[in-house]
Design a protein around this motif. Structure first.
Motif, PDB file in Angstrom:
ATOM      1  N   ALA A   1       0.779  -1.444   0.069  1.00 30.11           N
ATOM      2  CA  ALA A   1      -0.188   0.093   0.172  1.00 30.11           C
ATOM      3  C   ALA A   1       0.789   1.189  -0.055  1.00 30.11           C
ATOM      4  O   ALA A   1       0.305   2.398  -0.264  1.00 30.11           O
ATOM      5  N   GLU A   2       2.159   1.100   0.347  1.00 25.68           N
ATOM      6  CA  GLU A   2       3.004   2.464   0.583  1.00 25.68           C
ATOM      7  C   GLU A   2       3.591   2.555  -0.886  1.00 25.68           C
ATOM      8  O   GLU A   2       4.686   2.215  -1.202  1.00 25.68           O
TER       9      GLU A   2
ATOM     10  N   ALA B   1      -4.465   0.514   5.422  1.00 19.12           N
ATOM     11  CA  ALA B   1      -5.306   1.650   4.757  1.00 19.12           C
ATOM     12  C   ALA B   1      -4.517   2.857   5.065  1.00 19.12           C
ATOM     13  O   ALA B   1      -4.425   3.822   4.277  1.00 19.12           O
TER      14      ALA B   1
ATOM     15  N   THR C   1      -1.481   4.821   3.224  1.00 19.61           N
ATOM     16  CA  THR C   1      -1.572   5.644   1.939  1.00 19.61           C
ATOM     17  C   THR C   1      -2.025   7.091   2.388  1.00 19.61           C
ATOM     18  O   THR C   1      -2.471   7.847   1.607  1.00 19.61           O
TER      19      THR C   1
END
Lengths: 290, 231
Positions: free
Chosen positions: B100-101, B144, B147
């Motif tokens: 997600a990064e 989540a 982000t």
């Protein structure tokens, strides 16, 4: 001493065989792992790589250039196919549609190769450094086959490191586990899919060129070898990269030693191997049962 | 901050969302209640772009995101904590976060998340499939957050969690509000919804039938329950 020399050359033969199969099988398993698509055009793509490589060698006289450029050309064709045709089918979630379209691509490519290059088998001339033999315990062994082993080993390590260490590799592994979640976390999975399909095609084409100095480029070359690749992918576990590496080596050994000791049943040995693996581990060596 | 108007979504011929409207101010937490199958999950998935709505608008600030692909919605600042957590089972805790990064997080960098969720720090090299349900939920939240979202969508986060873990989740969601994150929480667990919600929606058959600030909802709770939520 004679036997030892024989054993060593047979083992090296098996490994060089495994190297060619490896490129085909890794592409197949990567594409399956990411897209859940069994690419029935994989053998035709392998063949296309061989013919494109042949043409590049004829035009430029550069084997090394062909080794790099032909996979890139074929990867590009794979990318276009994925972007403009295959991607339209994802929303249907219909395995039958994938089968039809990749099978269709196989037919189109085979006929295109026949039209462009004709039915006569083609060869690829090796550069001087790769011709000739070395003697291992008084047994002659082709330098080209040693070169294949070196390439197989380095490519396996490189691909493995790519998948394990790079961000792109991480995304590929994540997409193989849950594409929707990767998409919802901000990565455009359409690019990942196109890239992986192109990579798989490029690897198959690379295998095709490598096989040509041994057996020549001919129209059925893909059909013969893609069956082995499917067996490897099933043995290793669908979608598992390391499984395919191990599977390639196993199949290489079974083929080479089988052809020597049990020539009449060499082909059945391959299926016997697959059967044994599937009985012990129904999902393949490193695969998951689904 | 997040405003949805007239959202209509179909699954095949099934008309699941029949004109959903909802509005959440910046830093507010909206809880959507409703029985099974009324379209709560579809609402979240439509906002996220995972199920493209057929009509309607999804405004994030001044941008209408309706019809966008999920990755664009995510990049615009919407983060998704899905039902069932959807942790990558064969990736380590750290690798789950790294997926997600996309760029170094400014507000919620990795170190801060590992501080906020000590259980994840202890298990950083464990695979997703080796975590408990509660740890997976925390990982889904952390994934989540990395982000740096302005809006977070939670789909049934309390599902299958022990009461103690649900309490921890309440604490985390309060932290988010303190940081100015806007939250849309879809829940069947009335207690969790009441513990964190600033406004409460009740969804019935693809529409929002009730909207009230939490104080008003608490006065009307029993009536709302028997009218919309009773089985």
């Amino acid at each position: 001493m004679d036997f030892l020399g024989f054993l060593i050359t047979q083992c090296l033969n098996a490994l060089s065989q495994a190297s060619v199969l490896l490129f085909l099988a890794c592409g197949l398993t990567l594409i399956f792992g990411i897209m859940r698509i069994i690419n029935f055009a994989h053998g035709a793509i392998f063949m296309l790589g061989a013919y494109v490589g042949h043409t590049i060698v004829v035009l430029t006289g550069q084997f090394w250039l062909a080794l790099i450029a032909a996979p890139l050309v074929v990867a590009g064709i794979g990318a276009l196919f994925e972007m403009f045709l295959l991607s339209r089918l994802y929303a249907r979630r219909d395995g039958g549609a994938y089968l039809m379209i990749t099978f269709g691509l196989a037919i189109v490519l085979s006929e295109a190769v026949r039209l462009i290059w004709g039915a006569q088998p083609k060869g690829i001339d090796l550069p001087e450094v790769l011709t000739g033999v070395v003697f291992l315990l008084d047994q002659p062994f082709p330098i080209y086959r040693l070169f294949l082993i070196g390439l197989g080993v380095s490519a396996s390590i490189a691909l493995w490191q790519f998948l394990e260490r790079t961000r792109t590799g991480l995304l590929i592994r994540a997409v193989s586990q849950n594409p929707e979640m990767v998409h919802a976390l901000g990565t455009d999975i359409r690019i990942v899919r196109t890239g992986v399909f192109a990579l798989g095609c490029g690897l198959a084409a690379f295998g095709g060129i490598l096989a040509t100095p041994l057996f020549g480029a001919y129209l059925a070359m893909g059909n013969n070898v893609v069956v082995d690749a499917f067996v490897i992918v099933i043995i290793g576990g669908m979608g598992s990269f390391l499984g395919s590496v191990i599977g390639s080596i196993m199949v290489g050994f079974v083929q080479v030693f089988g052809a020597y000791y049990f020539p009449s049943m060499a082909l059945s040995l391959l299926y016997l191997l697959m059967l044994t693996v599937l009985i012990v581990r129904p999902g393949g060596l490193l695969g998951k049962e689904e | 901050m997040l405003r949805v108007t007239g959202l209509n979504t179909y699954y095949g011929t099934g008309h699941i969302l029949q004109g959903v409207d909802l509005e959440i101010e910046k830093g507010q937490i909206a809880a959507v209640l409703g029985r099974n199958g009324v379209g709560k999950t579809t609402t979240v998935r439509s906002i996220m772009g995972l199920v493209p709505p057929r009509s309607g608008e999804v405004w994030l600030g001044d941008t209408n995101m309706a019809g966008w692909a999920p990755y664009r919605v995510a990049r615009a600042g919407v983060a998704y904590v899905p039902e069932g957590r959807m942790i990558f089972p064969d990736l380590t805790v750290i690798d789950n976060l790294r997926v997600a990064e996309r760029r170094p997080a400014k507000i919620w960098p990795m170190e801060r998340l590992l501080e906020l969720f000590p259980a994840l720090a202890d298990r950083r090299t464990h695979k997703g499939s080796q975590l408990s349900g509660g740890e997976q939920q925390m990982l889904a939240v952390a994934r989540a957050l990395i982000t740096d979202p302005t809006v977070m969508l939670f789909d049934e986060p309390s599902q299958g969690l022990a009461p103690l873990v649900v309490r921890e989740l309440v604490g985390v969601i309060h932290r988010l509000r303190d940081e100015g994150v806007t939250v849309l929480l879809v829940e069947q667990n009335l207690k969790l919804a009441e513990a964190v919600g600033d406004i409460v929606y009740v969804m019935v058959k693809g529409r929002m039938m009730y909207r009230a600030p939490i104080a008003q909802f608490q006065l009307e709770r029993e009536a709302v329950k028997s009218k919309y939520l009773a089985l």
